[in-house]
Design an enzyme around this catalytic site. Structure first.
Site, PDB file in Angstrom:
ATOM      1  CB  CYS A   1      -0.285   6.260  10.961  1.00 52.34           C
ATOM      2  SG  CYS A   1      -1.608   6.338   9.733  1.00 52.34           S
TER       3      CYS A   1
ATOM      4  CB  CYS B   1      -0.921  -0.009   1.212  1.00 51.55           C
ATOM      5  SG  CYS B   1      -1.865  -1.546   1.407  1.00 51.55           S
ATOM      6  CB  ALA B   2       3.364   2.139  -2.527  1.00 46.59           C
ATOM      7  CB  ALA B   3      -0.425   6.056  -2.656  1.00 49.15           C
TER       8      ALA B   3
ATOM      9  CE  LYS C   1       5.454   4.291   6.096  1.00 50.30           C
ATOM     10  NZ  LYS C   1       4.414   5.302   5.770  1.00 50.30           N
TER      11      LYS C   1
END
Length: 864
Positions: free
Chosen positions: A339, A189-191, A195
């Protein structure tokens, strides 16, 4: 009116996808600030409190009662700005030195009264002083004129790619992945991509002295718009080791190539098969979460927060994490992070992962890594809250008829049901009877009778970062290692089998086979006589993990509540076996509905590999094999034969005669693309490769022997292999090119350089900054050399670099020259043009006027 007026949905209603929480609407005249009787001001700061938040986390024991006030006080303060220096930048050392020796001292006097004694400081736990934190808030940086120079520095270097703005705690998960230059890394889940940028940075920085790293990063995200943000973020890295895809994380394709499936693309017929299946050495699983750890930078969460937010994401988080583990190599490492402060999204998910994997996955003790990072151990006990009621165990949830709660939310994970026939497992080990129907004999107990559970797993090895420890946001991190193949699915009991149709039984058997293949197990039926079974299994290859969930989800859909189906199970059903009819479940909210229609069209007796461009709305990815163009590029720039060209060039245009851009990919990315061709292009690729060559479409460019110029992004990679159309300029001439963009040959300070420039062939050329006293042009330039692309015209040399890049290069060169004591350059050569050159060309033409010619040449340069 009947309330019907204006109810029709119009295009204008979709102009903003998210509510503007910073702008409060004008509701009544009482909010008018000019009205003396106004009871409400026109603008009010966000309320930084929520009684439900306080009650929930006090009960969960996130921090001790003695720390609660300090914890809440920090949550109500704005989050300090943080940024990271790109370790692979040519100017990494310069930027770090400027921060240490310039801004740390100059900003000390500007520290806000009552604030931190250090206005900016390096994060002590980040290696090599590459990450910094500013104790000025974003608002102060924007509004305080005395901080303007520092703010402009941050904006310019961020745009160029030399630094990345990123929340401090967001930098932590990639550091615990222990990434090496030869690793295949999946960011599920990159967007928005901070990171991913960090992972690429680690891979490139650790591959010192190599042409390109052997590893690669595959960055994935569900949302197409967020993928575009991800592409924009990572574009600044200028890397050939990245693929960006657009898939649901829990449905990410396995891309396993069967030996009896022929190659479906002519472009890969001559390419050697390198990898049989897409597996990864490292997986970063930063899953979607409620986000209450970001309250300091997103204060609108205060008014939106409720205790059920975490419950609604729990099952989805498990599915994404389990999919990540199924794609991880044995011995590989996965980091699960959120988070969020909520243990239902954190420890509960990790505990369920460990239970399902049955010893094949272990938590890693990383307490000795990053010793200066203050972290707290994970919780071993917590409660679940649903509709205002605390539920210490699933037994109490059943007694209170809380059908939206699943056993995995609790520390023990027990469902307290009859275990004789109800221990069915899905592909990832999920209990099929996750939500048992409440027995009629159950009675509702009082709260005093509820028994609190404690997990017997090593959840203390997880990490919690809380805001008041180091003035950051909140984060949860768990490091997992896959020590053996994931367990195969046990056979279903007779009771379960009786409830499944003949078609479902076939899919269930194929699911078991698919799961074993995912985990690298040998399956005897693959090479056996049952070719029909293999044929059908191949048909569902794109969703290899979903096949194994088919039978279990059939059972779940019959017995679970509609609440939980909307949470996670429906998302799974949407991408299951393509030829299965819908079971009446609501449609998934996935943004890939159009793509799923494409997938459903693949049904048939035999697997038909799709041609390039099968993904609707996405440009195809094609290997570029036009030997005429490739040979012209090689000959024009004198590219050394040692530079790997074959199979490394790709394009996004089917028509070779109208290709505008040619991209370069690393060996690792090339292997993945080759595999993707062989399995029918299961990967929906939105971005791949480094833009290396771009067609020059200007009128003058069409007259050049080679119509393709070298792009700014690809120049550092190919620079060491260029032997023609390359010149070495003195610092004075190099700086003048950056200042004036276009200079006539006779107007260069170094007349010899001007003559050599005039002797170049019409077209693109490369100008390299000559260092020190080196006068020879026979210098082997490496990737660290400072070079720019230019256009050699009939009478002048024009820079083909953006104005922002020119500005940044000028500032960096000036800073370097100022620090050189007794250097070889005279001070007057660093500031203004030589008097003999004056401000005119050989015909008295002002140098600024040459910019007109430069702009004509750069008609296609805007995209850079």
């Amino acid at each position: 009116m009947g309330g019907r007026r204006g109810s029709r949905t119009q295009r204008k209603h979709f102009k903003q996808s998210r509510e503007n929480v910073w702008k409060r609407p004008k509701t009544e005249s009482s909010s008018d600030p000019n009205n003396p009787n106004s009871s409400n001001p026109a603008w009010q700061p966000f309320a930084t409190q929520n009684p439900s938040f306080d009650e929930y986390y006090k009960e969960q024991g996130i921090v001790s009662p003695e720390e609660w006030d300090a914890f809440m006080e920090m949550l109500r303060k704005p989050l300090p700005a943080a940024f990271r220096i790109n370790a692979t930048s040519q100017f990494c050392e310069d930027i770090r030195s400027q921060l240490e020796n310039d801004f740390m001292k100059s900003l000390q006097a500007e520290a806000i009264e009552g604030g931190d004694l250090e206005p900016i400081k390096p994060l002590p736990w980040y290696p090599d002083n590459l990450a910094w934190q500013s104790n000025f808030s974003r608002m102060q940086l924007r509004k305080n004129q005395t901080l303007e120079r520092f703010h402009e520095f941050l904006k310019l270097e961020t745009e160029i790619g030399n630094i990345s703005r990123q929340e401090a705690v967001s930098m932590v998960p990639p550091l615990f992945l222990d990434v090496r230059p030869d690793h295949f890394v999946l960011d599920v889940c990159a967007a928005p991509g901070s990171k991913t940028f960090q992972l690429l940075e680690i891979i490139h920085h650790s591959a010192k002295g190599r042409f390109l790293p052997d590893g690669m990063v595959l960055a994935n995200d569900l949302d197409v718009q967020r993928c575009n943000l991800l592409i924009h973020q990572t574009k600044r890295m200028c890397t050939a080791n990245l693929i960006v895809t657009n898939h649901e994380g829990q449905h990410f394709p396995g891309c396993r190539s069967h030996k009896n499936i022929s190659n479906g693309s002519e472009t890969t017929n001559n390419l050697e098969q390198s990898i049989p299946q897409l597996l990864f050495d490292r997986v970063l699983c930063d899953v979607p979460c409620s986000g209450d750890g970001t309250l300091r930078k997103a204060p609108d969460i205060w008014r939106k927060w409720n205790g059920g937010m975490g419950n609604g994401l729990h099952c989805l988080q498990i599915h994404i994490a389990m999919r990540g583990l199924s794609l991880l190599k044995v011995g590989g490492r996965m980091v699960y992070s959120t988070c969020s402060l909520n243990p239902v999204e954190n420890e509960a998910v990790v505990a369920e992962i460990l239970r399902r994997c049955g010893g094949s996955v272990e938590l890693v003790d990383v307490s000795n890594e990053l010793p200066q990072l203050i972290r707290r151990p994970g919780l071993t006990k917590w409660k679940v809250r649903d509709k205002g009621v605390w539920l210490p165990s699933y037994k109490d949830a059943r007694k209170l008829q809380r059908n939206g709660i699943v056993p995995s939310m609790f520390p023990s994970g027990k469902n307290y049901a009859d275990l004789t026939n109800n221990n069915q497992k899905s592909e990832n080990g999920e209990s099929v009877n996750a939500e048992d129907v409440v027995q009629p004999d159950d009675t509702i107990s009082s709260i005093d009778d509820l028994e609190e559970e404690v997990s017997d797993l090593s959840l203390q090895l997880c990490m919690r970062i809380v805001p008041h420890d180091q003035n950051t946001g909140a984060f949860f991190i768990a490091v997992l290692q896959k020590v053996s193949h994931l367990p195969a699915i046990p056979d279903k009991s007779a009771t379960s089998q009786g409830k499944l149709s003949t078609r479902s039984e076939l899919h269930e058997n194929l699911s078991d086979q698919a799961t074993e293949e995912i985990n690298g197990l040998e399956v005897s039926s693959v090479d056996g006589a049952d070719e029909k079974i293999l044929e059908v299994a191949s048909k569902a290859e794109e969703n290899i993990s979903e096949m194994a969930l088919e039978a279990a989800d059939e059972k779940i859909s019959e017995e679970t509540s509609e609440v939980d189906e909307k949470i996670s199970e429906v998302a799974l059903e949407a991408d299951l076996i393509d030829d299965e009819p819908a079971r009446g479940a609501p449609e998934s909210n996935s943004s890939e509905a159009a793509d799923k229609k494409t997938d459903s069209a693949k049904t048939g007796e035999k697997r038909k590999l799709q041609i390039q461009g099968k993904w609707k709305g996405v440009d195809p990815v094609l290997f570029f094999q036009d030997e005429t163009i490739i040979n012209s590029i090689k000959a024009f720039y004198g590219i050394d034969e040692s530079f790997p060209f074959t199979g490394h060039l790709v394009t996004r245009n089917k028509d070779a005669n109208h290709v505008k851009r040619i991209y370069y990919v690393s060996k690792s990315v090339k292997d993945v693309l080759d595999l993707n061709f062989r399995v029918g292009q299961q990967l929906k690729i939105t971005s791949v490769g480094l833009k290396m060559f771009e067609r020059q479409s200007s009128r003058e460019g069409s007259l050049a022997p080679c119509s393709f110029r070298i792009s700014s992004e690809g120049l550092p990679v190919i620079l060491p292999y260029i032997t023609k159309q390359i010149l070495y300029a003195s610092p004075a001439d190099f700086k003048h090119l950056l200042q004036y963009k276009s200079i006539k040959f006779a107007d260069f300070v170094d007349a010899d350089f001007g003559q050599k420039a005039a002797d170049l062939i019409l077209g693109c050329c490369v100008i390299v900054l000559r260092e020190g006293d080196k006068l020879s042009d026979h210098i082997q330039a490496d990737a660290s050399a400072i070079a720019i692309g230019c256009w050699k015209g009939r009478s002048s040399l024009s820079v083909m670099v953006t104005a922002m890049d020119c500005q940044e290069l000028l500032e960096r060169l000036s800073a370097r020259m100022e620090t050189e004591k007794n250097g070889t350059l005279a001070p007057e050569s660093l500031g203004v043009l030589d008097k003999k050159q004056d401000m005119s060309g050989e015909n008295g033409t002002p140098l600024e006027d040459h910019n007109v010619e430069a702009m004509k040449i750069q008609d296609t340069n805007a995209s850079e």
